[in-house]
Design an enzyme around this catalytic site. Structure first.
Site, PDB file in Angstrom:
ATOM      1  N   TYR A 138       0.823  -1.216   0.000  1.00 21.90           N
ATOM      2  CA  TYR A 138       0.000   0.000   0.000  1.00 21.90           C
ATOM      3  C   TYR A 138       0.850   1.257   0.000  1.00 21.90           C
ATOM      4  O   TYR A 138       0.485   2.267  -0.588  1.00 21.90           O
ATOM      5  CB  TYR A 138      -0.946   0.000   1.200  1.00 21.90           C
ATOM      6  CG  TYR A 138      -2.121  -0.911   1.007  1.00 21.90           C
ATOM      7  CD1 TYR A 138      -2.351  -1.966   1.881  1.00 21.90           C
ATOM      8  CD2 TYR A 138      -2.991  -0.735  -0.068  1.00 21.90           C
ATOM      9  CE1 TYR A 138      -3.428  -2.809   1.697  1.00 21.90           C
ATOM     10  CE2 TYR A 138      -4.069  -1.580  -0.261  1.00 21.90           C
ATOM     11  CZ  TYR A 138      -4.275  -2.620   0.633  1.00 21.90           C
ATOM     12  OH  TYR A 138      -5.336  -3.454   0.432  1.00 21.90           O
ATOM     13  N   ASP A 174      -1.308 -33.547   8.655  1.00 23.11           N
ATOM     14  CA  ASP A 174      -2.308 -34.367   7.974  1.00 23.11           C
ATOM     15  C   ASP A 174      -1.587 -35.238   6.946  1.00 23.11           C
ATOM     16  O   ASP A 174      -0.399 -35.031   6.672  1.00 23.11           O
ATOM     17  CB  ASP A 174      -3.298 -33.462   7.203  1.00 23.11           C
ATOM     18  CG  ASP A 174      -4.231 -32.708   8.145  1.00 23.11           C
ATOM     19  OD1 ASP A 174      -4.786 -31.683   7.704  1.00 23.11           O
ATOM     20  OD2 ASP A 174      -4.378 -33.144   9.305  1.00 23.11           O
ATOM     21  N   GLU A 210       0.642 -29.558  12.871  1.00 23.43           N
ATOM     22  CA  GLU A 210       0.063 -28.701  11.826  1.00 23.43           C
ATOM     23  C   GLU A 210      -1.210 -27.996  12.293  1.00 23.43           C
ATOM     24  O   GLU A 210      -1.319 -26.784  12.165  1.00 23.43           O
ATOM     25  CB  GLU A 210      -0.246 -29.540  10.575  1.00 23.43           C
ATOM     26  CG  GLU A 210      -0.875 -28.699   9.445  1.00 23.43           C
ATOM     27  CD  GLU A 210      -1.288 -29.520   8.224  1.00 23.43           C
ATOM     28  OE1 GLU A 210      -0.892 -30.710   8.121  1.00 23.43           O
ATOM     29  OE2 GLU A 210      -2.003 -28.978   7.366  1.00 23.43           O
TER      30      GLU A 210
END
Lengths: 359, 793
Positions: free
Chosen positions: A94, A244, A192
């Site tokens: 920005y 996972d 995780e």
């Protein structure tokens, strides 16, 4: 640190200046940052950039704009450092609007992120030292570990079990502000998902097994990876990663253990080559008959891509990935709950960890 | 009884029918077949009427050597349209006016072999016919030749039954033109063809930049001023070309020619036949008509005398000393030679037989001569079998059955031996011998001769035969001998004869094509091409192409295709035309235009014109709207188009590159100083000078590689202000061929093509080669100019 970073940044500008004087076209040379230029460094045992180079040169319109943006960014960072202030990567994007220079405006945050990485590589200084920080917050840590953090408001000593709530200790963006005082841990387990991390904490896993539980929060931030590296390096603690069972999670493991492709130049500082993968392995899906989902096309493509990723070229990974492609299934770590809420802490992890020689 | 009666009945019917048959005049025929003249519909009628008149006017003015000035006006007059055409031509004489306008198929152009617009139509008289048919009104003609004080004025129609003019009015009148013709028709028409009419006009203006043309009709006014004062080349009629001749025409030519010898006839009546060519043709004619002579090898003649003695004694005759002497002489003569032809044998035999003095009682009569002849000739002939066998055995597959081969030889020799054949045989006859054997043999491969072996046998024997030098027939005799004429035509076709001269043609020429296009519209780029003549059916054909691109031409639309035959625009049947076909088959995307899947009419701001000029343009039908699809012509059209398309491509590349360069120049001159400023501010130093860097960046070198199919073109453009030297390496995954320059190094699995061009300032160089489409190519650049290079691969 401040001045070191600032000095290096200004050196880049000096180089451009010198090029102008010589009548040379201003240019920056960087290593190519993609899969084709990742090589294994046997000394540090991590994956770094190879010899292929890319040049950003002002000889064409695109390159000239990049160099202009680099110059503006260097000025901004130098000023920021002099004032001892910091900003986020998003803020940089920005801020470029306020420069009022249409050719120097960033088209998107990806572009400004990449420029910061370029500057890191060329200067050899990490962006934390430019006082640039990412959006995402780093990990939370819970376990038998006492640290001292240098904050803006003074130094704090914190014990990561006694002095923290259930959420654990939130690490700062610049983990080099942390000093390890003492610990009683046997190993570090990086997890995780928040759900699994909470399960481990609720079941008292950190106390029972003397382990430091680090919540990765998905793809780990640099601060997290740096911390894990330091825990492994300075405290000589073994590190295991528990995610996972799908290709995206293997990449998470990869970035902890091998180094990421985007910041391979920082691998020596951020990667923990000794880290080991606990699971969920594709073989676990079979062995424990875990509830699972079908692999999507994107999953399959990701797995195939990993078969070609130089970092996953070990027998272990090739076997696991090929098995998974054949299986056609993926499973979350929280699916272990199908065997009971305590299954993960009572059986799965102890079994796996003793298999791996950690406990 | 019945049969006779019925016969009578049959005759009656035939007679009755015969009574109703009569000759129909040409005019009557066309009256009933308007479409053959181009008057199929009312809207087409207007276009045809204007076309006939304007084409006529152009032909006439050019013939007279004037620059054409043609004015056309169309007025609506009640139910009909009045069409006025006025030109500044040479005018028509009083005697000729009625014939030219009032008699169909009357004209000077039809039989002359030269390019003319008039060939495209039946003539102005067809317009007169159509007018009188639809409006009932006569045509008004005003014409003045340069030698007359006043103009001739006629009003006339056509008497269709007799195909003769009917003059309704005739007088002389004052006219302000010093020479020219003005024609006024009244006819039924439809201005729905306005677009086609305008197209005809605009296109005529393109192909005739030397003409001033004006069209005024109820809705538009088109005016085209001359864009050149150069007149088109005058055409000269040419003689027929031997390759285009057919037997009917040849008969006519023989009848008309005043040359009696064939050689003179060939040289005088045809174009491009000189002494050598006429000799070659006549030789070929002899081969076809008379065949060639077999040469017989002289075998050993030992024991001939014994044989003769035996033969003679069997007939109770004595083989006398005289005969022996004669035979001896004959033998000697023969043995002097290695070979003898039938003719030669004949003359040797007769000479020596007769040169010996025989005592009266020994005078050899025919019977004995024949015996001697037979014995000696048989000896010679029999040996020939073996040498012939060797020849054809060598020429054919070793598997061929020996018996079958020998049979062939026997056939041949049998033919040769007929005294009527005089030891000669034509190629056709040789073939027939083989065919005969084929018929008698079983179907096995070994015993039959297929086309290839047949040809080999004929060729191998033909090569050993000797040409004859018989006198060829005179032209007057030739005329009555269809067989001989057919052979003559074949003989002409076999000889390479130079293409007919293009004196009979008047191509527009590249200069005028571009002037014509520029007159039509302001374009950004023009290119044209006029090819060398080709021959088809004995007629010369010249193809020309031109294009205009960009500028004022509308951007997003199909390319405009403009077709011309002998400078006359073809307005109808665009889709059935060979020209359109060729255009559709070219992949225009290669040349910078859009085209769906590389086929069909391309899109873009393009006008593409093709002109085919010939003494005999091949059309698809009698309406002469579209060019027939003949391969040799289509290939020529394609070459012409690709040539100018390539020029367009080069222009567009430069233009795009130039535009990119311009864009770059502008942006860079803004960005570079800003970098310098910022960098100075950061380092807290004075703003450095940027001139050197800027000039290095802007004056740079561009490298582009283009691949099309398996063709690769690597082009280096040097925009710097100085000569540059580069080291280029193309690293190719498959082997490249047809490399235009550089050195190829085989790197096992990769090929490095190294090229070190040196390029002058503002010039470019291109490396071309062929490699399979899916080959991967990487570029490596060395040399001091590395950073100045923008690469577009």
């Amino acid at each position: 640190m401040n001045s070191e970073g600032r000095k290096k940044l200004i050196e880049i500008a000096e180089k451009f200046y010198g090029q102008f004087l010589e009548g040379e076209v201003p240019a920056m040379q960087l290593p190519t940052r993609n899969k084709s230029n990742i090589v294994y460094d046997p000394e540090t045992k991590v994956w770094v950039y190879g010899d292929k180079n890319t040049t950003r040169s002002a000889s064409n319109i695109g390159g000239a704009r990049k160099i202009l943006k680099a110059a503006f960014t260097i000025e901004f960072l130098a000023d920021q450092l002099s004032e001892n202030r910091s900003s986020t990567l998003r803020e940089l994007y920005y801020i470029s609007e306020s420069w009022n220079e249409k050719d120097a405006k960033f088209m998107g945050q990806d572009e400004s992120n990449q420029l910061i990485e370029d500057l890191e590589i060329v200067s050899g200084v990490r962006r934390e030292e430019f006082h640039m920080r990412p959006e995402e917050s780093g990990a939370t840590v819970i376990g038998p570990l006492k640290i001292r953090e240098k904050t803006r408001r003074g130094e704090r000593e914190i014990h990561c079990q006694e002095d923290v709530g259930e959420g654990g200790y939130q690490i700062p963006t610049n983990t080099d502000r942390i000093e390890f005082i003492e610990h009683e841990a046997d190993f570090v387990i990086a997890v995780e998902t928040g759900g699994m991390r909470d399960r481990l904490v609720e079941n008292g896993f950190d106390e029972k097994y003397n382990t430091i539980v680090v919540h990765l929060k998905g793809q780990p931030a640099r601060a997290t990876r740096r911390l894990i590296k330091r825990l492994n390096g300075e405290l000589k603690l073994p590190v295991v990663v528990f995610t996972d069972g799908d290709p995206w999670s293997y990449r998470i493991f990869g970035s902890v253990a091998y180094g990421s492709i985007k910041s391979a130049h920082l691998s020596p500082d951020l990667a923990t080559p000794e880290a080991q993968f606990v699971g969920i392995q594709p073989t676990d899906i079979v062995e424990y008959d875990l509830p699972s989902d079908q692999l999507s096309d994107a999953d399959i493509n990701a797995l195939k891509s990993e078969l070609e990723d130089p970092r996953f070229q070990s027998d272990y990974w090739i076997n696991q990935i090929e098995l998974q492609i054949e299986l056609g299934k993926k499973a979350e770590q929280q699916s272990l709950a199908a065997r009971g809420l305590d299954f993960v802490t009572d059986e799965y992890l102890p079994d796996r960890l003793s298999q791996m020689g950690i406990i | 009884m019945d049969s006779t009666q019925s016969k009578l009945g049959e005759n009656d019917i035939a007679n009755t029918l015969a009574g109703t048959q009569r000759q129909i005049s040409i005019a009557e025929f066309f009256e009933k077949n308007k479409h053959m003249l181009g008057f199929d519909s009312k809207s087409r009628a207007m276009v045809t009427a204007v076309k006939e008149a304007v084409d006529n006017a152009l032909d006439a003015t050019e013939e007279a050597g004037y620059l054409p000035d043609i004015y056309v006006e169309i007025q609506e007059t009640g139910k009909y349209y009045t069409v006025i055409i006025e030109d500044n031509g040479p005018g028509i004489t009083e005697k000729q006016i009625p014939k030219v306008f009032g008699k169909l198929l009357y004209g000077s152009r039809f039989h002359s072999r030269e390019q003319s617009r008039g060939q495209q139509g039946i003539g102005i008289s067809s317009v007169v016919l159509y007018s009188q048919m639809t409006s009932g009104e006569p045509v008004e003609i005003t014409s003045r030749t340069i030698s007359q004080d006043e103009a001739q004025y006629f009003e006339l129609t056509i008497d269709t039954e007799n195909n003769e003019p009917e003059i309704a009015a005739h007088k002389t009148k004052l006219w302000d033109r010093t020479h020219g013709t003005r024609v006024v028709f009244k006819l039924e028409a439809d201005m729905r063809s306005r677009n086609q009419l305008q197209e005809y006009f605009r296109y005529t203006a393109i192909s005739n930049p030397h003409a001033r043309l004006e069209l005024i009709e109820p809705k538009t006014h088109l005016k085209f001023e001359r864009s050149t004062e150069e007149k088109p080349k005058k055409t000269e009629p040419i003689l027929p070309h031997p390759h285009g001749i057919q037997i009917g025409y040849l008969i006519k030519m023989c009848g008309k020619s005043n040359s009696d010898s064939m050689s003179k006839f060939l040289r005088q009546e045809f174009c491009n036949i000189g002494k050598k060519t006429s000799n070659d043709i006549i030789d070929g004619f002899r081969d076809l008509q008379y065949g060639r002579e077999l040469k017989w090898e002289i075998p050993s003649l030992g024991g001939i005398n014994q044989e003769l003695k035996l033969e003679f004694s069997e007939r109770g005759l004595e083989f006398s000393k005289g005969s022996m002497k004669a035979v001896g002489l004959i033998k000697n003569e023969l043995l002097k030679r290695k070979y003898v032809t039938y003719n030669v044998f004949e003359s040797v035999f007769n000479e020596n037989l007769n040169s010996v003095e025989y005592p009266p009682e020994e005078k050899l009569d025919k019977k004995f001569q024949d015996i001697i002849w037979r014995i000696i000739w048989n000896r010679i002939k029999n040996s020939q079998d073996d040498s012939l066998f060797k020849i054809i055995n060598d020429a054919t597959d070793y598997r061929k059955d020996e018996d079958a081969l020998r049979k062939v030889i026997r056939e041949i020799v049998r033919l040769m031996q007929k005294k009527s054949s005089r030891g000669r045989i034509t190629q056709e006859e040789l073939g027939n011998c083989i065919d005969k054997v084929n018929e008698s043999e079983d179907g096995s491969d070994r015993k039959q001769f297929g086309e290839i072996s047949r040809n080999k046998i004929v060729d191998s024997i033909w090569k050993t035969l000797i040409k004859v030098d018989d006198t060829v027939p005179k032209v007057s005799k030739l005329r009555k001998d269809k067989n001989a004429m057919s052979d003559l035509i074949d003989a002409m076709r076999l000889i390479d004869i130079r293409a007919p001269s293009t004196d009979c043609l008047s191509p527009i020429g590249t200069n005028h094509i571009e002037k014509g296009l520029k007159r039509e519209i302001e374009s950004e780029f023009c290119s044209s091409n006029s090819r060398e003549a080709i021959v088809f059916g004995g007629d010369p054909i010249v193809i020309e192409a031109g294009l205009a691109y960009g500028g004022d031409i509308e951007l997003d639309r199909s390319a405009e295709i403009v077709r011309f035959a002998n400078r006359v625009p073809l307005i109808y049947q665009q889709s059935g035309c060979a020209i359109t076909n060729v255009i559709k088959e070219i992949d225009w995307r290669n040349y910078g235009l859009e085209q769906s899947r590389g086929k069909g009419i391309p899109r873009g701001p393009l006008i593409l014109m093709i002109h085919i000029a010939s003494t005999n343009v091949p059309f698809t039908s009698e309406s002469k709207d579209a060019i027939a699809r003949i391969p040799i012509i289509e290939i020529e059209i394609e070459k012409a188009i690709r040539d100018i398309a390539r020029n367009l491509k080069t222009y567009l590349k430069k233009r795009d590159a130039f535009n990119k360069q311009l864009l770059k120049n502008n942006v860079m001159t803004e960005i570079i100083p800003k970098i310098a400023e910022k960098v100075a501010s950061i380092t807290e130093k004075e703003v450095p000078s940027i001139e050197l860097v800027l000039s290095r960046i802007l004056g740079n070198i561009s490298i582009t590689r283009e691949r099309s199919g398996d063709i690769v073109e690597l082009t280096i453009d040097n925009y710097t202000g100085r000569k540059v030297a580069l080291d280029i390496t193309e690293m190719i995954s498959k082997i490249p061929k047809n490399i235009s320059q550089g050195v190829l190094i085989d790197m096992e699995n990769e090929w490095f093509l190294k090229w070190s061009p040196s390029i002058k300032k503002n010039e470019s160089k291109t490396l071309t080669y062929n490699v399979e489409e899916d080959a991967i190519i990487e570029l490596d650049i060395g040399g001091s100019e590395k950073e100045n290079i923008t690469v577009k691969i």
